[in-house]
Design a protein around this motif. Structure first.
Motif, mmCIF file in Angstrom:
data_model
loop_
_atom_site.group_PDB
_atom_site.id
_atom_site.type_symbol
_atom_site.label_atom_id
_atom_site.label_comp_id
_atom_site.label_asym_id
_atom_site.label_seq_id
_atom_site.Cartn_x
_atom_site.Cartn_y
_atom_site.Cartn_z
ATOM 1 N N CYS A 177 3.830 -14.702 86.877
ATOM 2 C CA CYS A 177 4.159 -15.811 87.756
ATOM 3 C C CYS A 177 2.993 -16.035 88.712
ATOM 4 N N CYS A 221 9.969 -19.348 87.308
ATOM 5 C CA CYS A 221 9.900 -18.059 88.010
ATOM 6 C C CYS A 221 10.860 -17.946 89.188
ATOM 7 N N PHE A 234 12.432 -10.985 83.291
ATOM 8 C CA PHE A 234 11.737 -10.122 84.242
ATOM 9 C C PHE A 234 12.323 -8.717 84.145
ATOM 10 N N SER A 255 6.917 -9.423 83.136
ATOM 11 C CA SER A 255 7.453 -10.789 82.996
ATOM 12 C C SER A 255 6.988 -11.424 81.698
ATOM 13 N N SER A 304 12.566 -17.293 81.031
ATOM 14 C CA SER A 304 11.707 -16.213 81.504
ATOM 15 C C SER A 304 12.549 -14.964 81.695
#
Length: 221
Positions: free
Chosen positions: A126, A188, A44, A30, A42
């Motif tokens: 996160c 997140c 991931f 992340s 963000s």
């Protein structure tokens, strides 16, 4: 002749080692950073060898992508195509050196009507931002009447800060911009209701009950 054979073996060995390193290089799962100097994005990742898939979170919206990692002379390049249709769909091109160094990123749209973006990302996990923010007490104790005798704008901030500590990806530009200023905040999740504590849920309820009666004045920040 013997020296030449040894050099050839060494060269082939180094090439094989470099290829193997590129195949197994693992990127942190992340990353986050300022996307447009106002809002945080963000990314991931899930990695299987050089194949990379995952999703981005921006403005409360999750967009999936998939692509691959390529080795260059000094770094790695990730080319990730977003899945979907529309003017806001494009691809990420990420220059990655190590998990300790920022990713130099660009997002290129498929539509010429949308401006490309250039930004940086840092590896970040996160996690609940315990004790962070201007009103950490809203997560540790029940608010009393004296705590709530403030302007409506401040009440709204207190309420949204509870969600920000849990990594809520705000859908409204106002709050996305506000919390993007803080290093501790990372978008997140698109829903954090199930992550709130009993105290936090009660405080959100109390703030909402008081908000209609508060004076709507600017909060000096």
């Amino acid at each position: 002749m013997q020296n030449f054979k040894q050099l050839l073996i060494l060269t082939v060995g180094l090439a094989t080692s470099t290829f193997s390193f590129a195949q197994t290089m693992q990127i942190a799962p992340s990353w986050t950073g300022l996307y447009n100097d106002e809002q945080k994005i963000s990314l991931f990742f899930q990695q299987n060898g050089t194949d990379v898939s995952g999703y981005s979170l921006l403005n409360g919206k999750q967009t999936n992508f998939k692509g691959n990692m390529q080795a260059t002379d000094t770094s790695y390049k990730l080319i990730l195509n977003e899945v979907g249709q529309g003017a806001d769909i494009g691809k990420f091109i990420l220059e990655f050196k190590s998990n300790a160094a920022p990713i130099e990123a660009q997002w290129l749209p498929t539509s010429k009507s949308v401006k490309p973006k250039f930004f940086s990302l840092d590896a970040q996990q996160c996690k609940y931002a315990k004790g962070q923010g201007d009103f950490p007490e809203t997560s540790t104790r029940l608010l009393k009447d004296g705590d709530l005798q403030v302007a409506r704008g401040e009440l709204e901030y207190m309420r949204n800060e509870i969600y920000a500590r849990h990594g809520y990806a705000f859908k409204t530009k106002e709050w996305a911009n506000t919390f993007a200023l803080y290093d501790w905040y990372m978008p997140c999740y698109t829903n954090v209701e199930g992550r709130l504590s009993k105290i936090e849920r009660e405080n959100v309820k109390r703030i909402k009950l008081v908000e209609p009666y508060a004076q709507m004045t600017d909060w000096g920040r």
